[in-house]
Design a protein around this motif. Structure first.
Motif, PDB file in Angstrom:
ATOM      1  N   ARG A  57       0.817  -1.227   0.000  1.00  0.00           N
ATOM      2  CA  ARG A  57       0.000   0.000   0.000  1.00  0.00           C
ATOM      3  C   ARG A  57       0.848   1.274   0.000  1.00  0.00           C
ATOM      4  O   ARG A  57       0.337   2.366  -0.185  1.00  0.00           O
ATOM      5  N   ASN A  58       2.121   1.103   0.280  1.00  0.00           N
ATOM      6  CA  ASN A  58       3.042   2.243   0.336  1.00  0.00           C
ATOM      7  C   ASN A  58       2.632   3.295   1.369  1.00  0.00           C
ATOM      8  O   ASN A  58       2.683   4.490   1.114  1.00  0.00           O
ATOM      9  N   GLU A  59       2.219   2.810   2.522  1.00  0.00           N
ATOM     10  CA  GLU A  59       1.857   3.703   3.619  1.00  0.00           C
ATOM     11  C   GLU A  59       1.842   2.911   4.924  1.00  0.00           C
ATOM     12  O   GLU A  59       1.855   1.679   4.914  1.00  0.00           O
ATOM     13  N   PHE A  60       1.808   3.639   6.038  1.00  0.00           N
ATOM     14  CA  PHE A  60       1.691   2.973   7.334  1.00  0.00           C
ATOM     15  C   PHE A  60       0.293   2.398   7.475  1.00  0.00           C
ATOM     16  O   PHE A  60      -0.685   3.035   7.116  1.00  0.00           O
ATOM     17  N   LYS A  77      16.955  -6.550   5.539  1.00  0.00           N
ATOM     18  CA  LYS A  77      16.716  -5.458   6.496  1.00  0.00           C
ATOM     19  C   LYS A  77      16.033  -4.287   5.797  1.00  0.00           C
ATOM     20  O   LYS A  77      16.092  -4.160   4.581  1.00  0.00           O
ATOM     21  N   PHE A  78      15.411  -3.419   6.587  1.00  0.00           N
ATOM     22  CA  PHE A  78      14.861  -2.176   6.044  1.00  0.00           C
ATOM     23  C   PHE A  78      15.477  -1.004   6.790  1.00  0.00           C
ATOM     24  O   PHE A  78      16.015  -1.155   7.875  1.00  0.00           O
ATOM     25  N   GLU A  79      15.395   0.165   6.173  1.00  0.00           N
ATOM     26  CA  GLU A  79      15.896   1.390   6.797  1.00  0.00           C
ATOM     27  C   GLU A  79      14.965   1.785   7.936  1.00  0.00           C
ATOM     28  O   GLU A  79      13.754   1.882   7.737  1.00  0.00           O
ATOM     29  N   PRO A  80      15.502   2.030   9.119  1.00  0.00           N
ATOM     30  CA  PRO A  80      14.643   2.437  10.234  1.00  0.00           C
ATOM     31  C   PRO A  80      13.853   3.704   9.890  1.00  0.00           C
ATOM     32  O   PRO A  80      14.356   4.568   9.186  1.00  0.00           O
ATOM     33  N   HIS A  81      12.629   3.750  10.362  1.00  0.00           N
ATOM     34  CA  HIS A  81      11.813   4.957  10.186  1.00  0.00           C
ATOM     35  C   HIS A  81      12.209   5.897  11.312  1.00  0.00           C
ATOM     36  O   HIS A  81      11.933   5.625  12.474  1.00  0.00           O
ATOM     37  N   ASN A  82      12.856   6.972  10.954  1.00  0.00           N
ATOM     38  CA  ASN A  82      13.398   7.855  11.983  1.00  0.00           C
ATOM     39  C   ASN A  82      12.344   8.767  12.581  1.00  0.00           C
ATOM     40  O   ASN A  82      12.301   9.953  12.305  1.00  0.00           O
ATOM     41  N   MET A  83      11.453   8.166  13.351  1.00  0.00           N
ATOM     42  CA  MET A  83      10.486   8.952  14.095  1.00  0.00           C
ATOM     43  C   MET A  83      10.028   8.144  15.298  1.00  0.00           C
ATOM     44  O   MET A  83      10.125   6.925  15.320  1.00  0.00           O
ATOM     45  N   THR A  84       9.544   8.857  16.276  1.00  0.00           N
ATOM     46  CA  THR A  84       9.007   8.205  17.462  1.00  0.00           C
ATOM     47  C   THR A  84       7.549   7.867  17.211  1.00  0.00           C
ATOM     48  O   THR A  84       6.937   8.347  16.252  1.00  0.00           O
ATOM     49  N   LEU A  85       6.996   7.077  18.087  1.00  0.00           N
ATOM     50  CA  LEU A  85       5.581   6.740  17.989  1.00  0.00           C
ATOM     51  C   LEU A  85       4.723   8.004  18.102  1.00  0.00           C
ATOM     52  O   LEU A  85       3.749   8.167  17.379  1.00  0.00           O
ATOM     53  N   GLN A  86       5.138   8.911  18.969  1.00  0.00           N
ATOM     54  CA  GLN A  86       4.398  10.172  19.124  1.00  0.00           C
ATOM     55  C   GLN A  86       4.416  10.967  17.817  1.00  0.00           C
ATOM     56  O   GLN A  86       3.394  11.503  17.386  1.00  0.00           O
ATOM     57  N   GLU A  87       5.568  11.030  17.161  1.00  0.00           N
ATOM     58  CA  GLU A  87       5.654  11.729  15.869  1.00  0.00           C
ATOM     59  C   GLU A  87       4.780  11.064  14.821  1.00  0.00           C
ATOM     60  O   GLU A  87       4.155  11.720  13.998  1.00  0.00           O
ATOM     61  N   PHE A  89       1.938   9.468  15.397  1.00  0.00           N
ATOM     62  CA  PHE A  89       0.553   9.862  15.662  1.00  0.00           C
ATOM     63  C   PHE A  89       0.300  11.319  15.290  1.00  0.00           C
ATOM     64  O   PHE A  89      -0.755  11.656  14.761  1.00  0.00           O
ATOM     65  N   ASP A  90       1.276  12.183  15.559  1.00  0.00           N
ATOM     66  CA  ASP A  90       1.118  13.589  15.187  1.00  0.00           C
ATOM     67  C   ASP A  90       0.989  13.754  13.675  1.00  0.00           C
ATOM     68  O   ASP A  90       0.214  14.562  13.194  1.00  0.00           O
ATOM     69  N   LYS A  91       1.726  12.938  12.953  1.00  0.00           N
ATOM     70  CA  LYS A  91       1.745  13.077  11.499  1.00  0.00           C
ATOM     71  C   LYS A  91       0.554  12.398  10.830  1.00  0.00           C
ATOM     72  O   LYS A  91       0.018  12.910   9.859  1.00  0.00           O
TER      73      LYS A  91
END
Length: 93
Positions: A57-60, A77-87, A89-91
């Protein structure tokens, strides 16, 4: 339930080590899809949920571990998603 808790520890392992996961997933309409996902977070609110980047789906997307029919942790392996869980939800919420 047994299968579910097993999935959770495997998913946690994949999430920590940035392994891609191949799943056979049944959605709420009972449609089966095969997906490659990048696990991001595991949440518990009434049910367990996996937040993962879905390459199909190319999305979270939210996935319920109890709806995962088959699961394979890939060595890729995949590249880590550089954001926190809070970020996240904010996004996205």
């Amino acid at each position: 339930m047994e299968r579910n808790s097993n999935n959770l520890s495997d998913l946690q392992h994949a999430l920590t080590n940035y392994n891609l996961v191949k799943i056979e997933y049944i959605n709420k309409e009972n449609k089966v899809t095969n997906r490659i996902i990048e696990p991001f977070a595991i949440l518990n609110s009434e049910n367990w949920y996996l937040v993962a980047w879905c390459r199909l789906r190319n999305e979270f997307r939210f996935f319920r571990p109890d709806r995962i029919q088959k699961m394979e942790i890939l060595s890729e392996k995949f590249e880590p998603h550089n954001m926190t869980l809070q970020e996240y939800f904010d996004k996205y919420h």
